[in-house]
Design an enzyme around this catalytic site. Structure first.
Site, PDB file in Angstrom:
ATOM      1  N   GLU A  29       0.823  -1.207   0.000  1.00  0.00           N
ATOM      2  CA  GLU A  29       0.000   0.000   0.000  1.00  0.00           C
ATOM      3  C   GLU A  29       0.857   1.258   0.000  1.00  0.00           C
ATOM      4  O   GLU A  29       0.627   2.191  -0.776  1.00  0.00           O
ATOM      5  CB  GLU A  29      -0.925   0.006   1.228  1.00  0.00           C
ATOM      6  CG  GLU A  29      -1.821   1.221   1.313  1.00  0.00           C
ATOM      7  CD  GLU A  29      -2.732   1.308   0.112  1.00  0.00           C
ATOM      8  OE1 GLU A  29      -2.535   2.240  -0.697  1.00  0.00           O
ATOM      9  OE2 GLU A  29      -3.622   0.461  -0.040  1.00  0.00           O
ATOM     10  N   ASP A  39       1.067   4.007  -3.112  1.00  0.00           N
ATOM     11  CA  ASP A  39       0.661   5.402  -2.908  1.00  0.00           C
ATOM     12  C   ASP A  39       1.769   6.377  -3.288  1.00  0.00           C
ATOM     13  O   ASP A  39       1.539   7.356  -4.008  1.00  0.00           O
ATOM     14  CB  ASP A  39       0.259   5.626  -1.447  1.00  0.00           C
ATOM     15  CG  ASP A  39      -1.001   4.888  -1.062  1.00  0.00           C
ATOM     16  OD1 ASP A  39      -1.747   4.478  -1.970  1.00  0.00           O
ATOM     17  OD2 ASP A  39      -1.257   4.716   0.148  1.00  0.00           O
ATOM     18  N   SER A  94      -7.118   1.864  -4.111  1.00  0.00           N
ATOM     19  CA  SER A  94      -5.940   2.457  -3.475  1.00  0.00           C
ATOM     20  C   SER A  94      -5.051   3.165  -4.483  1.00  0.00           C
ATOM     21  O   SER A  94      -4.323   4.084  -4.131  1.00  0.00           O
ATOM     22  CB  SER A  94      -5.103   1.374  -2.786  1.00  0.00           C
ATOM     23  OG  SER A  94      -5.567   1.134  -1.493  1.00  0.00           O
ATOM     24  N   ASP A 120     -17.128   9.655 -19.316  1.00  0.00           N
ATOM     25  CA  ASP A 120     -18.307   9.096 -18.658  1.00  0.00           C
ATOM     26  C   ASP A 120     -18.319   7.581 -18.859  1.00  0.00           C
ATOM     27  O   ASP A 120     -18.368   7.091 -19.990  1.00  0.00           O
ATOM     28  CB  ASP A 120     -19.566   9.733 -19.260  1.00  0.00           C
ATOM     29  CG  ASP A 120     -20.817   9.429 -18.455  1.00  0.00           C
ATOM     30  OD1 ASP A 120     -20.707   8.719 -17.433  1.00  0.00           O
ATOM     31  OD2 ASP A 120     -21.895   9.913 -18.849  1.00  0.00           O
ATOM     32  N   ILE A 121     -18.246   6.826 -17.762  1.00  0.00           N
ATOM     33  CA  ILE A 121     -18.232   5.364 -17.835  1.00  0.00           C
ATOM     34  C   ILE A 121     -19.672   4.874 -17.732  1.00  0.00           C
ATOM     35  O   ILE A 121     -20.355   5.128 -16.729  1.00  0.00           O
ATOM     36  CB  ILE A 121     -17.386   4.766 -16.688  1.00  0.00           C
ATOM     37  CG1 ILE A 121     -16.012   5.449 -16.617  1.00  0.00           C
ATOM     38  CG2 ILE A 121     -17.245   3.258 -16.871  1.00  0.00           C
ATOM     39  CD1 ILE A 121     -15.215   5.402 -17.897  1.00  0.00           C
ATOM     40  N   GLY A 145     -24.123   4.142 -15.832  1.00  0.00           N
ATOM     41  CA  GLY A 145     -25.013   4.704 -16.833  1.00  0.00           C
ATOM     42  C   GLY A 145     -24.577   6.126 -17.135  1.00  0.00           C
ATOM     43  O   GLY A 145     -23.619   6.634 -16.533  1.00  0.00           O
ATOM     44  N   GLY A 160     -23.938   9.971 -17.061  1.00  0.00           N
ATOM     45  CA  GLY A 160     -23.882  10.886 -15.931  1.00  0.00           C
ATOM     46  C   GLY A 160     -23.315  10.216 -14.691  1.00  0.00           C
ATOM     47  O   GLY A 160     -22.662   9.175 -14.759  1.00  0.00           O
ATOM     48  N   ASP A 212     -22.934   7.931 -11.511  1.00  0.00           N
ATOM     49  CA  ASP A 212     -23.506   6.666 -11.047  1.00  0.00           C
ATOM     50  C   ASP A 212     -22.715   6.185  -9.842  1.00  0.00           C
ATOM     51  O   ASP A 212     -21.612   6.670  -9.554  1.00  0.00           O
ATOM     52  CB  ASP A 212     -23.528   5.612 -12.167  1.00  0.00           C
ATOM     53  CG  ASP A 212     -22.153   5.326 -12.747  1.00  0.00           C
ATOM     54  OD1 ASP A 212     -21.293   4.793 -12.021  1.00  0.00           O
ATOM     55  OD2 ASP A 212     -21.929   5.648 -13.939  1.00  0.00           O
TER      56      ASP A 212
END
Length: 595
Positions: free
Chosen positions: A290, A294, A489, A528-529, A545, A547, A549
């Site tokens: 981690e 980072d 992460s 946008d996914i 969808g 916009g 989500d």
């Protein structure tokens, strides 16, 4: 004459506060759940905590004056000096806690921070702490590790309820889990083991053997940055990125090797100790994964930035103390803070969530951005009670919650990007959903956030997203080994690096981003996914969808456009180093389409 003197002395003595004799009341929000599920408790040893052992608790008191709404949303920023003067610890509350400590044989710790932190550290024996706070402390052993545990509520003399908002540190069980996933591992073994040596059986090595039929690729952080249209020659010179770590460590030799392999200058990385936490690297099968993820992601996408890693114990006390330390660090002055640890909202006490969120409100008032991983266990956040949960602190409405995608592309062209969901292969999925604790923020009012399970909730998670699937993960060096790591992460430091670049380029800190990115003008700064979900089977979770989500938020960044959107447009007089006092442009109502 003698009689008069005696009467005077008696009156003075009677007027002294006797908190130990006053009625006691429950500290709201302090109720602590049982240690672990009942079956595990039966297997765990339990003994009374040794009465003479000394421990330190953090007592958080109320502010001198509440932050205004304009401060909490970053519209009206404060300097550190202004914050300390107006919103530091209430002097009357501090005086009351000091009197309480004296009566109950507790001592104010020499390292108690300044009034801006609103935290009084008290030292004392287990016996004194139990009497002072009305608790029973026991030692419980689980998987070979012993923890100090309290269950139920804390009680205080009634005069302290209100002036005191939280008491942290009586219980030192692990609070959070890091949200990283190593390519090829089944489940989240590394993350669980990194939690604190408990809650997961040790495992040997990494078997990087992807599931059958999968197509795997990996990227360096600069390659991810190119796909997300970060500036071609980015510089975050003059910026400091703070990173919160609840365990693990880094080795300078690894950082040197890694950044040389990228053809970059090795960043300046400083370790800061909070509550005794230290830079303690061990092996790749630990929280080192981690820490290195980072540092390496944030620094690689924000060349020139200084990195300060705040190491702290994995407890609610340590977590909150570290965040507050970073926010009020006037020496290193981080303009953005990255957090990749968390736990379901249900795993926190109410007092801990309130205290941590209050620290994040302070960050917004000071013009500091906080990016937080949204979790790696889909819509349930790893809970097994058949309910959906969001991860905290990602669910705080005063942080930028970062979800995850599966990203395919080359150069600066994305060929495919969908929600990260490998739950069917026990390889994780992005967290996301609706808070049951924090209400719907004004800036999400038009985002079509689903209704919460608890009417008190409503805040939608995440806000934004980025590549997180280990199958399209990040090449990272950990303890002498190169490996591919994913998880949300990776997304928190990716966004922290982008914000650091924006801060350097714009000449002022972005601060609290949401009013700008949720406004109509923010839409053009995101990919946008629209494909994918973050659940498998039951309970039914959420779908992507058009916009916003509850899987990927607003989407993944188009870096150069986002830098423009988050520029608060500070006048020249407010662009001096360390000055974050300006009023951002008034945000317009968000425009979101229904799914």
């Amino acid at each position: 004459m003698t009689t008069k003197k005696t009467t005077k002395k008696t009156t003075k003595k009677q007027s002294a506060p006797q908190l130990s004799a006053s009625p006691r009341a429950v500290l709201p929000g302090s109720e602590k759940a049982p240690f672990v599920p009942s079956a595990s408790i039966q297997a765990a040893g339990e003994t009374p905590a040794p009465s003479g052992t000394k421990i330190t608790v953090s007592v958080i008191v109320k502010r001198k004056a509440p932050l205004k709404a304009a401060n909490r949303t970053g519209k009206e920023r404060l300097t550190h000096a202004q914050y300390r003067q107006r919103h530091g610890a209430d002097p009357a509350a501090v005086k009351l806690v000091r009197a309480f400590a004296k009566e109950f044989s507790l001592a104010v710790a020499p390292d108690t921070p300044g009034p801006e932190r609103r935290t009084i550290k008290l030292n004392g024996t287990i016996a004194a702490m139990q009497k002072a706070f009305g608790v029973t402390l026991v030692h419980k052993t689980h998987d070979g590790t012993t923890y100090r545990v309290r269950e139920g509520s804390i009680t205080l003399p009634s005069a302290l309820v209100g002036p005191v908002e939280a008491v942290l540190g009586l219980d030192n069980r692990p609070q959070a889990q890091p949200h990283f996933r190593v390519l090829g591992e089944t489940g989240d073994l590394s993350a669980k083991e990194a939690q604190a040596g408990g809650f997961a059986k040790p495992h040997a090595g990494y078997a990087i053997q992807p599931h059958a039929g999968s197509a795997n690729t990996s990227y360096t952080p600069p390659q991810i940055a190119a796909l997300y249209q970060f500036p071609s020659n980015p510089s975050a010179a003059g910026q400091t990125i703070g990173i919160i770590e609840l365990g693990g460590g880094y080795k300078t030799a690894d950082l040197t090797t890694y950044f040389k392999s990228l053809g970059q200058k090795v960043p300046t990385v400083t370790a800061a100790s909070v509550d005794g936490g230290k830079n303690s690297p061990t092996t790749a099968n630990s929280a080192d994964g981690e820490v290195m993820l980072d540092i390496e992601v944030a620094a690689a996408v924000a060349p020139g930035a200084s990195i300060v890693v705040y190491f702290t114990p994995n407890t609610d006390q340590g977590f909150i103390d570290a965040i507050a330390t970073a926010i009020h660090d006037t020496k290193n002055k981080p303009s953005v803070i990255s957090i990749s640890w968390g736990a379901p909202e249900s795993a926190w006490t109410s007092q801990s969530m309130t205290a941590l969120d209050a620290a994040c409100q302070s960050a917004a008032a000071l013009g500091i951005t906080i990016t937080v991983a949204a979790g790696d266990n889909g819509s349930t956040d790893g809970a097994t009670d058949g309910q959906n949960y969001v991860d905290f602190p990602a669910s705080s409405p005063h942080v930028l919650a970062c979800g995850g995608t599966k990203l395919l592309g080359s150069g600066s062209t994305i060929s495919s990007e969908v929600v990260w969901n490998e739950l069917a292969n026990n390889e994780g999925a992005t967290g996301g959903g609706v808070s049951n604790v924090f209400p719907l923020p004004t800036w999400q009012a038009s985002a079509n956030v689903p209704k919460p399970t608890n009417p008190a909730g409503g805040r939608g998670v995440p806000d934004v997203s980025g590549d997180a699937d280990p199958a399209t993960g990040y090449v990272i060096r950990v303890d002498g080994t190169n490996m591919v790591i994913g998880g949300t992460s990776a997304v928190a430091p990716l966004w922290a690096g982008l914000i650091a670049v924006a801060n350097a380029q714009n000449g002022t800190s972005a601060g609290f981003l949401q009013p700008a990115i949720y406004a109509a003008k923010g839409k053009a700064a995101f990919n946008d996914i629209t494909s994918g979900t973050n659940y498998s089977g039951t309970p039914v979770g959420f779908s992507a969808g058009p916009g916003w989500d509850a899987c990927t938020g607003l989407g993944t960044p188009i870096g150069t456009k986002l830098i423009t959107v988050v520029n608060p447009g500070a006048p020249a007089s407010a662009k001096r180093k360390g000055q974050h006092q300006r009023r951002p442009q008034k945000s317009r109502p968000p425009v979101r389409r229904s799914r």
